[in-house]
Scaffold this motif. Sequence first.
Motif, PDB file in Angstrom:
ATOM      1  N   LEU A 199     -26.738 -18.359 -34.435  1.00 23.99           N
ATOM      2  CA  LEU A 199     -27.778 -19.077 -33.321  1.00 23.99           C
ATOM      3  C   LEU A 199     -26.811 -20.355 -32.818  1.00 23.99           C
ATOM      4  N   MET A 200     -25.956 -20.964 -33.561  1.00 28.24           N
ATOM      5  CA  MET A 200     -25.248 -22.095 -33.034  1.00 28.24           C
ATOM      6  C   MET A 200     -24.336 -21.754 -31.957  1.00 28.24           C
ATOM      7  N   ARG A 201     -23.681 -20.568 -32.171  1.00 29.98           N
ATOM      8  CA  ARG A 201     -22.780 -19.893 -31.214  1.00 29.98           C
ATOM      9  C   ARG A 201     -23.449 -19.518 -29.993  1.00 29.98           C
ATOM     10  N   TRP A 202     -24.563 -18.792 -30.247  1.00 33.53           N
ATOM     11  CA  TRP A 202     -25.509 -18.221 -29.039  1.00 33.53           C
ATOM     12  C   TRP A 202     -25.820 -19.591 -28.270  1.00 33.53           C
ATOM     13  N   GLY A 203     -26.296 -20.673 -28.878  1.00 28.33           N
ATOM     14  CA  GLY A 203     -26.785 -21.750 -28.145  1.00 28.33           C
ATOM     15  C   GLY A 203     -25.742 -22.288 -27.492  1.00 28.33           C
ATOM     16  N   MET A 204     -24.519 -22.339 -28.069  1.00 31.99           N
ATOM     17  CA  MET A 204     -23.261 -23.198 -27.116  1.00 31.99           C
ATOM     18  C   MET A 204     -22.958 -22.476 -26.114  1.00 31.99           C
ATOM     19  N   ARG A 205     -23.183 -21.065 -26.092  1.00 32.99           N
ATOM     20  CA  ARG A 205     -22.728 -20.072 -25.042  1.00 32.99           C
ATOM     21  C   ARG A 205     -23.528 -19.937 -23.975  1.00 32.99           C
ATOM     22  N   TRP A 206     -24.948 -19.794 -24.283  1.00 33.14           N
ATOM     23  CA  TRP A 206     -25.876 -19.415 -23.394  1.00 33.14           C
ATOM     24  C   TRP A 206     -26.919 -20.334 -23.155  1.00 33.14           C
ATOM     25  N   VAL A 207     -27.043 -21.581 -23.781  1.00 32.26           N
ATOM     26  CA  VAL A 207     -28.087 -22.466 -23.269  1.00 32.26           C
ATOM     27  C   VAL A 207     -27.653 -23.695 -22.637  1.00 32.26           C
ATOM     28  N   PRO A 208     -27.646 -23.681 -21.383  1.00 32.49           N
ATOM     29  CA  PRO A 208     -26.943 -24.905 -20.361  1.00 32.49           C
ATOM     30  C   PRO A 208     -27.258 -26.237 -21.029  1.00 32.49           C
ATOM     31  N   GLY A 209     -25.982 -26.922 -21.104  1.00 39.71           N
ATOM     32  CA  GLY A 209     -26.067 -28.409 -21.596  1.00 39.71           C
ATOM     33  C   GLY A 209     -26.568 -28.333 -23.179  1.00 39.71           C
ATOM     34  N   ALA A 210     -26.212 -27.314 -23.888  1.00 39.77           N
ATOM     35  CA  ALA A 210     -26.660 -27.569 -25.464  1.00 39.77           C
ATOM     36  C   ALA A 210     -25.474 -28.396 -25.991  1.00 39.77           C
ATOM     37  N   PRO A 211     -25.959 -29.387 -26.454  1.00 41.36           N
ATOM     38  CA  PRO A 211     -24.566 -30.206 -27.279  1.00 41.36           C
ATOM     39  C   PRO A 211     -23.830 -29.330 -28.310  1.00 41.36           C
ATOM     40  N   VAL A 212     -22.624 -29.522 -28.311  1.00 43.82           N
ATOM     41  CA  VAL A 212     -21.880 -28.979 -29.440  1.00 43.82           C
ATOM     42  C   VAL A 212     -21.479 -29.873 -30.560  1.00 43.82           C
ATOM     43  N   GLY A 213     -22.313 -29.512 -31.551  1.00 50.95           N
ATOM     44  CA  GLY A 213     -22.198 -30.524 -32.833  1.00 50.95           C
ATOM     45  C   GLY A 213     -21.293 -30.078 -33.703  1.00 50.95           C
ATOM     46  N   PRO A 214     -21.134 -30.727 -34.961  1.00 51.74           N
ATOM     47  CA  PRO A 214     -20.312 -30.238 -35.831  1.00 51.74           C
ATOM     48  C   PRO A 214     -21.052 -29.054 -36.675  1.00 51.74           C
ATOM     49  N   THR A 215     -20.196 -28.198 -37.199  1.00 56.95           N
ATOM     50  CA  THR A 215     -20.672 -27.073 -37.938  1.00 56.95           C
ATOM     51  C   THR A 215     -20.357 -27.414 -39.226  1.00 56.95           C
ATOM     52  N   PRO A 216     -21.493 -27.246 -40.090  1.00 53.82           N
ATOM     53  CA  PRO A 216     -21.471 -27.496 -41.725  1.00 53.82           C
ATOM     54  C   PRO A 216     -20.766 -26.295 -42.585  1.00 53.82           C
ATOM     55  N   PHE A 217     -20.190 -25.263 -41.721  1.00 53.54           N
ATOM     56  CA  PHE A 217     -19.813 -24.344 -42.387  1.00 53.54           C
ATOM     57  C   PHE A 217     -17.899 -24.508 -42.180  1.00 53.54           C
ATOM     58  N   THR A 218     -17.509 -24.627 -43.039  1.00 49.81           N
ATOM     59  CA  THR A 218     -15.874 -24.632 -42.674  1.00 49.81           C
ATOM     60  C   THR A 218     -15.161 -23.814 -43.906  1.00 49.81           C
ATOM     61  N   HIS A 219     -13.938 -23.478 -43.493  1.00 46.46           N
ATOM     62  CA  HIS A 219     -13.141 -22.585 -44.521  1.00 46.46           C
ATOM     63  C   HIS A 219     -12.266 -23.410 -45.256  1.00 46.46           C
ATOM     64  N   ASP A 220     -11.444 -22.911 -46.329  1.00 46.91           N
ATOM     65  CA  ASP A 220     -10.828 -23.823 -46.964  1.00 46.91           C
ATOM     66  C   ASP A 220      -9.538 -24.624 -46.320  1.00 46.91           C
ATOM     67  N   CYS A 221      -9.213 -23.945 -45.366  1.00 45.28           N
ATOM     68  CA  CYS A 221      -8.319 -24.637 -44.550  1.00 45.28           C
ATOM     69  C   CYS A 221      -8.790 -25.725 -43.607  1.00 45.28           C
ATOM     70  N   GLY A 222     -10.251 -25.843 -43.700  1.00 46.65           N
ATOM     71  CA  GLY A 222     -10.597 -26.959 -42.871  1.00 46.65           C
ATOM     72  C   GLY A 222     -11.163 -26.332 -41.727  1.00 46.65           C
ATOM     73  N   GLY A 223     -10.822 -25.244 -41.081  1.00 43.42           N
ATOM     74  CA  GLY A 223     -11.394 -24.490 -39.795  1.00 43.42           C
ATOM     75  C   GLY A 223     -12.739 -24.380 -39.790  1.00 43.42           C
ATOM     76  N   PRO A 224     -13.477 -24.443 -38.598  1.00 40.57           N
ATOM     77  CA  PRO A 224     -14.775 -23.956 -38.442  1.00 40.57           C
ATOM     78  C   PRO A 224     -14.892 -22.343 -38.849  1.00 40.57           C
ATOM     79  N   LEU A 225     -15.894 -22.007 -39.654  1.00 37.29           N
ATOM     80  CA  LEU A 225     -16.202 -20.539 -39.742  1.00 37.29           C
ATOM     81  C   LEU A 225     -17.178 -20.293 -38.552  1.00 37.29           C
ATOM     82  N   ASP A 226     -17.058 -18.881 -38.285  1.00 39.40           N
ATOM     83  CA  ASP A 226     -17.765 -18.059 -37.206  1.00 39.40           C
ATOM     84  C   ASP A 226     -18.594 -17.198 -37.686  1.00 39.40           C
TER      85      ASP A 226
END
Length: 152
Positions: free
Chosen positions: A96-123
């Motif tokens: 839903l976060m990814r969908w909102g960033m892509r399809w909702v005009p002006g949706a803020p891009v916030g931090p994701t609470p889900f990260t991999h052991d390497c520190g990168g964001p999960l998808d």
Amino acid sequence: MAKREVNPRECSLASALNVVGEKWSLLAVREVFYGVHRFDGIVRNTGAPRDVLAARLRTLVDGGVLRRVRYSERPPRDEYHLTRAGRELAPALLGLMRWGMRWVPGAPVGPTPFTHDCGGPLDAGIVCASCGEAAPPPGDVALPDTGTAEGT
């Protein structure tokens, strides 16, 4: 005027929405993923009316998504923590976060609470339940034959 027969399709999505589909529910779950466990913090970060949020949290606890943990006896106060079922909502929230960033005009891009052991964001993605191979998002989904014709 002829009456149209209403025969809603029963499925696990409809059942899930009975637990998490009300306004403010997934935002409350998002806050618990972010580590906000107390009612006042969830209210502050979601903007939900206190009475509505209290009802949503009760539904999430009753539905097994969150559990209450007492942190004060006087006055009695609880924190909210994810259950296993709640943690398994992570892919849905990510999607839903990814969908909102892509399809909702002006949706803020916030931090994701889900990260991999390497520190990168999960998808979130779609993978085959049998072999684990990633699949592109479906266009038309093949539904099992239910014995009913589409549109009837």
